[in-house]
Design a protein around this motif. Structure first.
Motif, PDB file in Angstrom:
ATOM      1  N   ALA A 214       0.643  -1.252  -0.036  1.00 34.67           N
ATOM      2  CA  ALA A 214      -0.152  -0.147  -0.004  1.00 34.67           C
ATOM      3  C   ALA A 214       0.902   1.260  -0.031  1.00 34.67           C
ATOM      4  CB  ALA A 214      -1.024  -0.063   1.311  1.00 34.67           C
ATOM      5  N   LYS A 217       2.200   1.703  -3.522  1.00 34.19           N
ATOM      6  CA  LYS A 217       1.219   2.233  -4.244  1.00 34.19           C
ATOM      7  C   LYS A 217       0.914   3.680  -4.124  1.00 34.19           C
ATOM      8  CE  LYS A 217      -3.391   2.039  -6.162  1.00 34.19           C
ATOM      9  NZ  LYS A 217      -2.872   2.420  -7.589  1.00 34.19           N
ATOM     10  N   ARG A 272      -7.015   3.492   2.985  1.00 31.15           N
ATOM     11  CA  ARG A 272      -6.290   2.182   2.928  1.00 31.15           C
ATOM     12  C   ARG A 272      -5.129   1.719   3.731  1.00 31.15           C
ATOM     13  NH1 ARG A 272      -6.329   2.561  -2.916  1.00 31.15           N
ATOM     14  NH2 ARG A 272      -4.302   3.707  -2.579  1.00 31.15           N
ATOM     15  N   ARG A 303      -0.946  -6.342  -3.844  1.00 32.80           N
ATOM     16  CA  ARG A 303      -0.667  -5.694  -5.206  1.00 32.80           C
ATOM     17  C   ARG A 303      -1.517  -6.411  -6.301  1.00 32.80           C
ATOM     18  NH1 ARG A 303       3.851  -3.228  -7.072  1.00 32.80           N
ATOM     19  NH2 ARG A 303       4.051  -4.648  -8.975  1.00 32.80           N
ATOM     20  N   PHE A 306      -4.939  -4.483  -6.204  1.00 31.67           N
ATOM     21  CA  PHE A 306      -4.763  -3.358  -6.680  1.00 31.67           C
ATOM     22  C   PHE A 306      -4.871  -3.287  -8.319  1.00 31.67           C
ATOM     23  CE2 PHE A 306      -1.824  -1.674  -3.185  1.00 31.67           C
ATOM     24  CZ  PHE A 306      -2.908  -1.275  -2.308  1.00 31.67           C
ATOM     25  N   LYS A 309      -8.642  -4.161  -9.488  1.00 29.10           N
ATOM     26  CA  LYS A 309      -9.617  -3.417  -9.239  1.00 29.10           C
ATOM     27  C   LYS A 309     -10.023  -2.532 -10.661  1.00 29.10           C
ATOM     28  CE  LYS A 309      -9.918  -3.331  -4.853  1.00 29.10           C
ATOM     29  NZ  LYS A 309     -11.266  -3.871  -4.266  1.00 29.10           N
ATOM     30  N   ALA A 317      -7.167   2.115  -7.044  1.00 26.64           N
ATOM     31  CA  ALA A 317      -6.314   0.729  -7.372  1.00 26.64           C
ATOM     32  C   ALA A 317      -6.713   0.694  -9.139  1.00 26.64           C
ATOM     33  CB  ALA A 317      -6.980  -0.358  -6.850  1.00 26.64           C
TER      34      ALA A 317
END
Length: 318
Positions: A214, A217, A272, A303, A306, A309, A317
């Motif tokens: 997270a 990202k 998140r 991951r 993500f 999504k 995501a």
């Protein structure tokens, strides 16, 4: 010869007391597909998996005796690495367990269960089979065929390769780690690792892996086109000695949040991260081998979540 396959320095020969399809299906679990028919192994694995119901073989010849012989070179001689005897049903169940253990969301080889050779090459230097440590390849094959826990050297080898490549947790390496963990936890009567992201998983290694994904990202959302991420610099230490680095990573994340250009993106990213942090009571000084494996799976699962999504806007995501 359809009853014979070689993995690194280990040759596996199998046969049944009476002719049985498992004699030809089993070797495909271990070897690459032929170049002239790249889908052959996938079809074989699908056929085998379809012949099992809840891990139990119910087809014809289930009680027939089945034999497996593992051979490897030893100086000028051939040594017997293992000799296993059981029924067709016994070995079908063990293969089903292996295929179930390596199933993982995002795996590139349909139906999500790559051949053993493919998996093991992902742990070798330059991805070359000749660079695999021969002393543990045979042990991996024997563990699969006997239904035993996988050797610790396998998990060590996978984790070392990931660290050597700056946190490159690909499909194949994640599948091997999942298989090792599930067999390890099964022996200890603990819950196993799921195929995809598990929001109920509360083991610290998994949570830290999710948090690391997270934070990465957030960094990439805040810095589009970034060539290197926190993974390149911090993955190894974060997965081994989290207390030493997560303080730095959490300070960095406040800087990255400020760079997101829309408040709704900032709120989504913060929520998140806070959702994961809320389940973490402390950053341990050290993670043992199994927890390092869970870190890799948590990172991989998060991951993949993500990537799957549907929203592709910044801060959400992709």
């Amino acid at each position: 010869m359809d009853h014979f396959r070689t993995v690194s320095d280990t040759s596996v020969v199998c046969w049944a007391a009476k002719n049985h399809p498992l004699e030809t299906l089993l070797p495909f679990i271990f070897s690459d597909s032929p170049r002239d028919d790249p889908d052959r192994n996938v079809r074989a694995v699908t056929t085998l998996y379809a012949s099992l119901h809840n891990g139990t073989y119910q087809g014809a010849g289930a009680t027939e005796r089945f034999y497996l012989l593992g051979l490897s070179p030893n100086a000028a001689r051939v040594a017997i690495r293992f000799w296993l005897v059981g029924t067709v049903a016994d070995f079908a169940q063990r293969l089903w367990q292996w295929l179930d253990d390596i199933e993982l969301v995002g795996a590139r080889d349909l139906p999500g269960r790559p051949a053993l050779k493919t998996l093991l090459r992902s742990t070798a230097l330059l991805g070359k089979e000749e660079n695999l440590p021969p002393h543990w390849v045979g042990e991996v094959v024997r563990a699969i065929l006997s239904g035993s826990p996988l050797p610790t050297a396998l998990l060590t080898g996978v984790l070392n390769r990931i660290k050597a490549e700056s946190g490159a947790v690909n499909d194949y390496r994640a599948a091997l780690i999942k298989a090792w963990l599930n067999r390890h936890f099964r022996q200890q009567k603990l819950k196993g690792v799921t195929v995809s992201l598990n929001l109920e998983e509360d083991r610290i290694g998994y949570l830290l892996g999710r948090l690391f994904a997270a934070l990465e990202k957030l960094q990439t959302d805040a810095n589009p086109g970034l060539n290197a991420t926190i993974r390149d610099r911090y993955y190894s230490s974060a997965s081994c000695t989290p207390k030493a680095v997560f303080g730095t990573l959490m300070r960095l994340h406040t800087h990255h949040l400020k760079k997101l250009d829309r408040p709704e993106y900032r709120i989504a990213a913060q929520n998140r991260i806070q959702e994961i942090v809320a389940a973490i009571t402390d950053f341990p000084a050290h993670l043992d081998l199994a927890q390092q494996g869970l870190f890799a799976i948590g990172y991989y699962h998060q991951r993949q979540d993500f990537f799957t999504k549907k929203t592709s806007t910044q801060g959400e995501a992709a």
